[in-house]
Design an enzyme around this catalytic site. Structure first.
Site, PDB file in Angstrom:
ATOM      1  N   GLY A  38      60.906  48.108  40.036  1.00  0.00           N
ATOM      2  CA  GLY A  38      60.077  49.318  40.184  1.00  0.00           C
ATOM      3  C   GLY A  38      60.283  50.249  39.006  1.00  0.00           C
ATOM      4  O   GLY A  38      61.301  50.937  38.909  1.00  0.00           O
TER       5      GLY A  38
ATOM      6  N   CYS B 219      56.350  63.606  47.843  1.00  0.00           N
ATOM      7  CA  CYS B 219      57.195  63.005  48.885  1.00  0.00           C
ATOM      8  C   CYS B 219      57.421  63.808  50.165  1.00  0.00           C
ATOM      9  O   CYS B 219      57.682  63.207  51.203  1.00  0.00           O
ATOM     10  CB  CYS B 219      58.548  62.654  48.291  1.00  0.00           C
ATOM     11  SG  CYS B 219      58.424  61.276  47.131  1.00  0.00           S
TER      12      CYS B 219
ATOM     13  N   ASN C   6      59.736  80.326  47.330  1.00  0.00           N
ATOM     14  CA  ASN C   6      58.452  80.809  46.817  1.00  0.00           C
ATOM     15  C   ASN C   6      57.335  80.438  47.778  1.00  0.00           C
ATOM     16  O   ASN C   6      57.183  79.252  48.118  1.00  0.00           O
ATOM     17  CB  ASN C   6      58.145  80.182  45.450  1.00  0.00           C
ATOM     18  CG  ASN C   6      59.123  80.658  44.402  1.00  0.00           C
ATOM     19  OD1 ASN C   6      59.484  81.834  44.370  1.00  0.00           O
ATOM     20  ND2 ASN C   6      59.571  79.747  43.564  1.00  0.00           N
TER      21      ASN C   6
ATOM     22  N   ALA D  21      63.690  67.382  54.556  1.00  0.00           N
ATOM     23  CA  ALA D  21      63.221  68.161  55.712  1.00  0.00           C
ATOM     24  C   ALA D  21      63.729  69.600  55.632  1.00  0.00           C
ATOM     25  O   ALA D  21      62.990  70.553  55.894  1.00  0.00           O
ATOM     26  CB  ALA D  21      63.693  67.499  57.007  1.00  0.00           C
ATOM     27  N   PHE D  22      64.999  69.790  55.235  1.00  0.00           N
ATOM     28  CA  PHE D  22      65.552  71.150  55.110  1.00  0.00           C
ATOM     29  C   PHE D  22      64.809  71.931  54.019  1.00  0.00           C
ATOM     30  O   PHE D  22      64.501  73.115  54.184  1.00  0.00           O
ATOM     31  CB  PHE D  22      67.052  71.102  54.792  1.00  0.00           C
ATOM     32  CG  PHE D  22      67.924  70.982  56.017  1.00  0.00           C
ATOM     33  CD1 PHE D  22      67.917  69.822  56.781  1.00  0.00           C
ATOM     34  CD2 PHE D  22      68.743  72.027  56.412  1.00  0.00           C
ATOM     35  CE1 PHE D  22      68.709  69.700  57.914  1.00  0.00           C
ATOM     36  CE2 PHE D  22      69.537  71.916  57.549  1.00  0.00           C
ATOM     37  CZ  PHE D  22      69.530  70.748  58.308  1.00  0.00           C
TER      38      PHE D  22
HETATM   39  N1  LIG Z   1      58.656  60.601  42.740  1.00  0.00           N
HETATM   40  C1  LIG Z   1      59.691  61.316  43.085  1.00  0.00           C
HETATM   41  O1  LIG Z   1      59.847  62.469  42.681  1.00  0.00           O
HETATM   42  C2  LIG Z   1      60.752  60.748  43.984  1.00  0.00           C
HETATM   43  C3  LIG Z   1      60.559  59.554  44.676  1.00  0.00           C
HETATM   44  N2  LIG Z   1      61.540  59.067  45.497  1.00  0.00           N
HETATM   45  C4  LIG Z   1      61.351  57.784  46.194  1.00  0.00           C
HETATM   46  O2  LIG Z   1      61.573  56.719  45.247  1.00  0.00           O
HETATM   47  C5  LIG Z   1      60.718  55.603  45.552  1.00  0.00           C
HETATM   48  C6  LIG Z   1      59.902  55.250  44.332  1.00  0.00           C
HETATM   49  O3  LIG Z   1      59.070  56.343  44.033  1.00  0.00           O
HETATM   50  P1  LIG Z   1      58.284  56.470  42.667  1.00  0.00           P
HETATM   51  O4  LIG Z   1      59.150  55.997  41.549  1.00  0.00           O
HETATM   52  O5  LIG Z   1      57.717  57.838  42.650  1.00  0.00           O
HETATM   53  O6  LIG Z   1      57.108  55.373  42.914  1.00  0.00           O
HETATM   54  P2  LIG Z   1      56.072  54.800  41.875  1.00  0.00           P
HETATM   55  O7  LIG Z   1      54.855  54.462  42.657  1.00  0.00           O
HETATM   56  O8  LIG Z   1      55.965  55.698  40.675  1.00  0.00           O
HETATM   57  O9  LIG Z   1      56.758  53.436  41.354  1.00  0.00           O
HETATM   58  C7  LIG Z   1      56.994  52.333  42.144  1.00  0.00           C
HETATM   59  C8  LIG Z   1      56.801  51.082  41.278  1.00  0.00           C
HETATM   60  O10 LIG Z   1      57.224  49.930  42.001  1.00  0.00           O
HETATM   61  C9  LIG Z   1      56.419  48.841  41.600  1.00  0.00           C
HETATM   62  N3  LIG Z   1      56.515  47.762  42.586  1.00  0.00           N
HETATM   63  C10 LIG Z   1      56.107  47.748  43.887  1.00  0.00           C
HETATM   64  N4  LIG Z   1      56.426  46.573  44.472  1.00  0.00           N
HETATM   65  C11 LIG Z   1      57.059  45.822  43.532  1.00  0.00           C
HETATM   66  C12 LIG Z   1      57.640  44.524  43.551  1.00  0.00           C
HETATM   67  N5  LIG Z   1      57.652  43.772  44.655  1.00  0.00           N
HETATM   68  N6  LIG Z   1      58.187  44.061  42.407  1.00  0.00           N
HETATM   69  C13 LIG Z   1      58.204  44.808  41.272  1.00  0.00           C
HETATM   70  N7  LIG Z   1      57.676  46.062  41.206  1.00  0.00           N
HETATM   71  C14 LIG Z   1      57.118  46.554  42.328  1.00  0.00           C
HETATM   72  C15 LIG Z   1      55.029  49.434  41.491  1.00  0.00           C
HETATM   73  O11 LIG Z   1      54.186  48.621  40.675  1.00  0.00           O
HETATM   74  C16 LIG Z   1      55.337  50.804  40.869  1.00  0.00           C
HETATM   75  O12 LIG Z   1      55.239  50.786  39.451  1.00  0.00           O
HETATM   76  C17 LIG Z   1      59.913  56.017  46.778  1.00  0.00           C
HETATM   77  O13 LIG Z   1      60.564  55.531  47.920  1.00  0.00           O
HETATM   78  C18 LIG Z   1      59.970  57.542  46.751  1.00  0.00           C
HETATM   79  O14 LIG Z   1      59.860  58.093  48.040  1.00  0.00           O
HETATM   80  C19 LIG Z   1      62.738  59.694  45.618  1.00  0.00           C
HETATM   81  C20 LIG Z   1      62.992  60.858  44.951  1.00  0.00           C
HETATM   82  C21 LIG Z   1      62.018  61.473  44.086  1.00  0.00           C
HETATM   83  O1  LIG Z   2      62.182  62.995  47.571  1.00  0.00           O
HETATM   84  C1  LIG Z   2      61.438  63.421  46.705  1.00  0.00           C
HETATM   85  O2  LIG Z   2      60.423  62.837  46.341  1.00  0.00           O
HETATM   86  C2  LIG Z   2      61.708  64.716  46.011  1.00  0.00           C
HETATM   87  O3  LIG Z   2      60.906  65.744  46.665  1.00  0.00           O
HETATM   88  C3  LIG Z   2      61.001  67.015  46.061  1.00  0.00           C
HETATM   89  O4  LIG Z   2      60.570  66.944  44.712  1.00  0.00           O
HETATM   90  P1  LIG Z   2      59.017  67.070  44.247  1.00  0.00           P
HETATM   91  O5  LIG Z   2      58.118  66.768  45.401  1.00  0.00           O
HETATM   92  O6  LIG Z   2      58.934  66.246  43.007  1.00  0.00           O
HETATM   93  O7  LIG Z   2      58.758  68.557  43.768  1.00  0.00           O
HETATM   94  P2  LIG Z   2      59.253  70.022  44.184  1.00  0.00           P
HETATM   95  O8  LIG Z   2      59.355  70.828  42.950  1.00  0.00           O
HETATM   96  O9  LIG Z   2      60.435  69.977  45.044  1.00  0.00           O
HETATM   97  O10 LIG Z   2      58.011  70.608  44.977  1.00  0.00           O
HETATM   98  C4  LIG Z   2      57.546  70.111  46.217  1.00  0.00           C
HETATM   99  C5  LIG Z   2      56.439  71.017  46.741  1.00  0.00           C
HETATM  100  O11 LIG Z   2      56.996  72.220  47.273  1.00  0.00           O
HETATM  101  C6  LIG Z   2      56.336  73.362  46.741  1.00  0.00           C
HETATM  102  N1  LIG Z   2      57.313  74.490  46.639  1.00  0.00           N
HETATM  103  C7  LIG Z   2      58.519  74.297  46.078  1.00  0.00           C
HETATM  104  C8  LIG Z   2      59.423  75.330  45.998  1.00  0.00           C
HETATM  105  C9  LIG Z   2      59.099  76.587  46.529  1.00  0.00           C
HETATM  106  O12 LIG Z   2      59.882  77.574  46.503  1.00  0.00           O
HETATM  107  N2  LIG Z   2      57.884  76.747  47.087  1.00  0.00           N
HETATM  108  C10 LIG Z   2      56.967  75.719  47.164  1.00  0.00           C
HETATM  109  O13 LIG Z   2      55.879  75.907  47.713  1.00  0.00           O
HETATM  110  C11 LIG Z   2      55.826  72.911  45.388  1.00  0.00           C
HETATM  111  O14 LIG Z   2      54.760  73.701  44.967  1.00  0.00           O
HETATM  112  C12 LIG Z   2      55.417  71.466  45.695  1.00  0.00           C
HETATM  113  O15 LIG Z   2      54.146  71.432  46.281  1.00  0.00           O
HETATM  114  C13 LIG Z   2      62.483  67.497  46.075  1.00  0.00           C
HETATM  115  O16 LIG Z   2      62.592  68.743  45.386  1.00  0.00           O
HETATM  116  C14 LIG Z   2      63.386  66.459  45.403  1.00  0.00           C
HETATM  117  O17 LIG Z   2      64.750  66.856  45.537  1.00  0.00           O
HETATM  118  C15 LIG Z   2      63.179  65.100  46.072  1.00  0.00           C
HETATM  119  O18 LIG Z   2      63.946  64.111  45.400  1.00  0.00           O
END
Ligand SMILES: NC(=O)C1=CN([C@@H]2O[C@H](COP(=O)(O)OP(=O)(O)OC[C@H]3O[C@@H](n4cnc5c(N)ncnc54)[C@H](O)[C@@H]3O)[C@@H](O)[C@H]2O)C=CC1
Ligand SMILES: O=C(O)[C@H]1O[C@H](OP(=O)(O)OP(=O)(O)OC[C@H]2O[C@@H](n3ccc(=O)[nH]c3=O)[C@H](O)[C@@H]2O)[C@H](O)[C@@H](O)[C@@H]1O
Length: 283
Positions: free
Chosen positions: A8, A272, A263, A221-222
């Site tokens: 991924g 997410c 905010n 959630a928090f």
């Molecule tokens: N985007 C974010 O800010 C955050 C995301 N997460 C979590 O991390 C995970 C990944 O999220 P993202 O990186 O944002 O997703 P993304 O959609 O950007 O990337 C996932 C990648 O996995 C690839 N993929 C899917 N199935 C595959 C397979 N069988 N073999 C090889 N590649 C495969 C897809 O083609 C894609 O490029 C999710 O569970 C998300 O909830 C956690 C914290 C922050």
């Molecule tokens: O699990 C995840 O995917 C990630 O989700 C969020 O990250 P993200 O969604 O990338 O962005 P944030 O900056 O946290 O904003 C989330 C949403 O909350 C809103 N937000 C944030 C902060 C605030 O004070 N008020 C507010 O309305 C933002 O506008 C946005 O829509 C968490 O901040 C990360 O710690 C976590 O890893």
């Protein structure tokens, strides 16, 4: 040389592996994906995602100890540690549609790991998954294990989009959950050793598997709850003539509450929060 493979090459897999490659020059890191355009972009000057500082990190390591490839099976076969960082969206059909996490991508990655592996592996859940997913993954991996030992770890990611590099460089904590057996504890230590190249030891938390899986959903959630609370106050402010910025500043000055994530907005978006809360409620 320790070899890491990450399945991924997305928002989480790409930057996280780039940071590991930067901080651990003796570890070889391969990021693999089934999406050819995504891998081509990681190998070009136009990375598939924009994050401040990411270009520099990738440029420093790419071709040295950081590789992006579509040859998923080869790199999984060679790896000692396999991170799985595939997407886990909300299910759109079947049992739990609209709420539960869709683990199809994760399960197909696990089946592929089981098919191609010929040596022991540590398999790391990087994707956000429901608590107890490791049990299901363990079943897939060990169903036809050919004597191979798999240790499953939960190592959820807390980075936020827009600050990914800073969050990875200087995380509040790194969470690693594993089985409380001698082999499980050894695997936890192996992953801890990777992060210890740059994260202070007191910020690397080790727990059992289920606490690590659940802590990720609980943290989101928090955070979402704080935004919902301040948004509810915002409606009250409009009705009463109070100013929500002044109210959240005053509330956040209480050290027990703190100023961050207060905010008001139109409601939380992002990639997410919504899906992770639906997923937590479904459990
Ligand atoms: N985007 C974010 O800010 C955050 C995301 N997460 C979590 O991390 C995970 C990944 O999220 P993202 O990186 O944002 O997703 P993304 O959609 O950007 O990337 C996932 C990648 O996995 C690839 N993929 C899917 N199935 C595959 C397979 N069988 N073999 C090889 N590649 C495969 C897809 O083609 C894609 O490029 C999710 O569970 C998300 O909830 C956690 C914290 C922050
Ligand atoms: O699990 C995840 O995917 C990630 O989700 C969020 O990250 P993200 O969604 O990338 O962005 P944030 O900056 O946290 O904003 C989330 C949403 O909350 C809103 N937000 C944030 C902060 C605030 O004070 N008020 C507010 O309305 C933002 O506008 C946005 O829509 C968490 O901040 C990360 O710690 C976590 O890893």
């Amino acid at each position: 040389m320790v070899k890491i493979c990450c399945i991924g090459a997305g928002y989480v897999g790409g930057p996280t592996m780039a940071m590991i490659a930067l901080k651990c020059p003796k570890i070889e890191v391969a990021v693999v994906d089934i999406s050819v355009p995504r891998i081509n972009a990681w190998n070009s000057d136009q990375l598939p995602i924009y994050e401040p500082g990411l270009d520099e990190v990738v440029k420093q390591c790419r071709g040295k100890n950081l590789f992006f490839s579509t040859d998923v099976e080869k790199h999984v076969f060679e790896a000692d540690i396999v991170f799985v960082s595939v997407n886990t969206p909300t299910k759109t059909r079947g049992l739990g549609a609209g709420k539960a996490a869709d683990l199809t991508y994760w399960e197909s990655a696990a089946r592929m790991i089981a098919d191609v592996s010929k040596s022991d592996k540590i398999v790391v859940e990087k994707s956000t998954v429901p608590v107890k997913t490791a049990e299901a993954i363990e079943k897939i991996l060990t169903h036809n294990s050919k004597g191979i030992n798999y240790q499953i770890l939960s190592n959820p990611e807390f980075l936020a989009e827009g600050t990914a590099i800073q969050d990875l460089l200087n995380p509040d904590r790194v969470l690693i959950g594993g089985r409380e057996t001698p082999e499980g504890l050894k695997a936890v230590q192996a992953l801890k050793d990777v992060y210890a190249h740059w994260v202070p030891e007191d910020r690397i938390l080790t727990t059992n598997l289920w606490s690590a899986e659940l802590s990720k959903l609980a943290a989101n959630a928090f955070l979402a709850q704080r935004i919902s609370s301040v948004n509810a106050m915002s409606a009250l402010c409009e009705a009463t003539g109070a100013d929500v910025t002044q109210v959240s500043y005053a509330v956040g000055k209480d050290t027990r509450i703190g100023p961050k994530f207060l905010n008001a907005s139109v409601g939380f978006g992002g990639s997410c929060f919504q899906k992770d809360i639906l997923n937590l409620v479904y459990i």
